[in-house]
Structure formats: C-alpha cells, structure tokens
Design a protein around this motif. Sequence first.
Motif, PDB file in Angstrom:
ATOM      1  N   PHE A 146      28.947   7.527  19.561  1.00  0.00           N
ATOM      2  CA  PHE A 146      28.797   8.781  20.299  1.00  0.00           C
ATOM      3  C   PHE A 146      30.083   9.608  20.209  1.00  0.00           C
ATOM      4  N   ALA A 147      31.234   8.954  20.388  1.00  0.00           N
ATOM      5  CA  ALA A 147      32.515   9.658  20.337  1.00  0.00           C
ATOM      6  C   ALA A 147      32.718  10.335  18.979  1.00  0.00           C
ATOM      7  N   LYS A 148      32.410   9.608  17.908  1.00  0.00           N
ATOM      8  CA  LYS A 148      32.534  10.193  16.568  1.00  0.00           C
ATOM      9  C   LYS A 148      31.592  11.376  16.403  1.00  0.00           C
ATOM     10  N   ASP A 149      30.360  11.229  16.882  1.00  0.00           N
ATOM     11  CA  ASP A 149      29.378  12.318  16.789  1.00  0.00           C
ATOM     12  C   ASP A 149      29.837  13.561  17.540  1.00  0.00           C
ATOM     13  N   GLN A 150      30.645  13.377  18.564  1.00  0.00           N
ATOM     14  CA  GLN A 150      31.156  14.497  19.350  1.00  0.00           C
ATOM     15  C   GLN A 150      32.435  15.098  18.768  1.00  0.00           C
ATOM     16  N   GLY A 151      32.902  14.543  17.659  1.00  0.00           N
ATOM     17  CA  GLY A 151      34.069  15.091  16.983  1.00  0.00           C
ATOM     18  C   GLY A 151      35.408  14.578  17.477  1.00  0.00           C
ATOM     19  N   PHE A 152      35.408  13.560  18.327  1.00  0.00           N
ATOM     20  CA  PHE A 152      36.681  12.995  18.763  1.00  0.00           C
ATOM     21  C   PHE A 152      37.342  12.265  17.600  1.00  0.00           C
ATOM     22  N   GLN A 153      38.674  12.311  17.568  1.00  0.00           N
ATOM     23  CA  GLN A 153      39.450  11.654  16.514  1.00  0.00           C
ATOM     24  C   GLN A 153      40.080  10.347  16.984  1.00  0.00           C
ATOM     25  N   VAL A 154      40.280  10.230  18.294  1.00  0.00           N
ATOM     26  CA  VAL A 154      40.951   9.071  18.879  1.00  0.00           C
ATOM     27  C   VAL A 154      40.216   8.681  20.158  1.00  0.00           C
ATOM     28  N   CYS A 155      40.114   7.375  20.388  1.00  0.00           N
ATOM     29  CA  CYS A 155      39.557   6.872  21.643  1.00  0.00           C
ATOM     30  C   CYS A 155      40.651   6.089  22.363  1.00  0.00           C
ATOM     31  N   TYR A 156      40.816   6.367  23.628  1.00  0.00           N
ATOM     32  CA  TYR A 156      41.846   5.751  24.468  1.00  0.00           C
ATOM     33  C   TYR A 156      41.183   4.908  25.542  1.00  0.00           C
ATOM     34  N   ILE A 157      41.835   3.828  25.915  1.00  0.00           N
ATOM     35  CA  ILE A 157      41.371   3.017  27.037  1.00  0.00           C
ATOM     36  C   ILE A 157      42.582   2.412  27.721  1.00  0.00           C
ATOM     37  N   GLU A 158      42.437   2.206  29.029  1.00  0.00           N
ATOM     38  CA  GLU A 158      43.451   1.462  29.750  1.00  0.00           C
ATOM     39  C   GLU A 158      42.759   0.399  30.586  1.00  0.00           C
ATOM     40  N   THR A 159      43.490  -0.685  30.815  1.00  0.00           N
ATOM     41  CA  THR A 159      42.907  -1.817  31.525  1.00  0.00           C
ATOM     42  C   THR A 159      44.008  -2.549  32.276  1.00  0.00           C
TER      43      THR A 159
END
Length: 143
Positions: A90-103
Amino acid sequence: MIRHVLVEQGAPKVGTAYEDKALDQLFETYQKERSEYFVLLEGDEILGSAGISPLDNGDPEICELQKMYFDPSARGRGLGRQMMQKCLDFAKDQGFQVCYIETLLSMTAAQKLYQKTGFEYISERMGDTGHYSCTIFMKKELN
C-alpha cells in the motif's frame, strides 16, 4: 485488542500507542489521504492490525507503519509477515519512498520481523509520533 497486547507485553501506558486518542477513532483517523488501516479477522475475532499513514511532521515521501499488533493466538503463523507485506505494498502504491517505524526495546520479536522485511536500525527519531517511550527507530527504503 491493541491496548490488550500492549498490557500483555508490559509496555508503558504513557508515551506509547496505548494513550493515543486515535485508538478510539481508528476509522476516522485513517480516512485521511494516503492512509489505510488493515484488520486481520478470524471469524468475528480481531487477531491483528496495522496501518500506514504519512509521518506526522515529516517528509511527505516518508510513511509510518503504525499500530501493528497481533493477539498471542495469531503469533508464529506468518500472519505478521503477510500484514507487513500488505502495508508496504500500500505504501509503495501511494508513492512513499521510505517507511519508518518505532518500537520498544523489549519488543524483540517485532524487531526481528521488521529486520526480516528489510528495516534497518537508525539512531534518531523521525517525525513527531508522540511516542516518547519508544526508543528503537527503524526505516526501510521502498524503491
């Protein structure tokens, strides 16, 4: 389910998703552009969920993988990996280049899943999640 899992994991109730007002308004929260929240059901039971949304106060090419939690009965079945792939697609389909997460440091199983799907540790927080108790930061290039 999310708050239940956070309690089960011994997560702090402040500075984490536990206190997010969005938990009480998930449908409304994920109605904004380039956002989606996925729920894994088995019959009528919620087994897990995760969302993608633009990173608050961040670069518009960066999204955040948010509120990814699974009931203990769902763990070890490959469902987390499938949910992760759904979110990243989904993120790629929306044009995002980077995905971030914190935990949290204590959520080692989650960190292993993130690493297996290409997330790498970074030294500093990105954006403004409000989760000041989370001290592990990771990102993945989506290209």
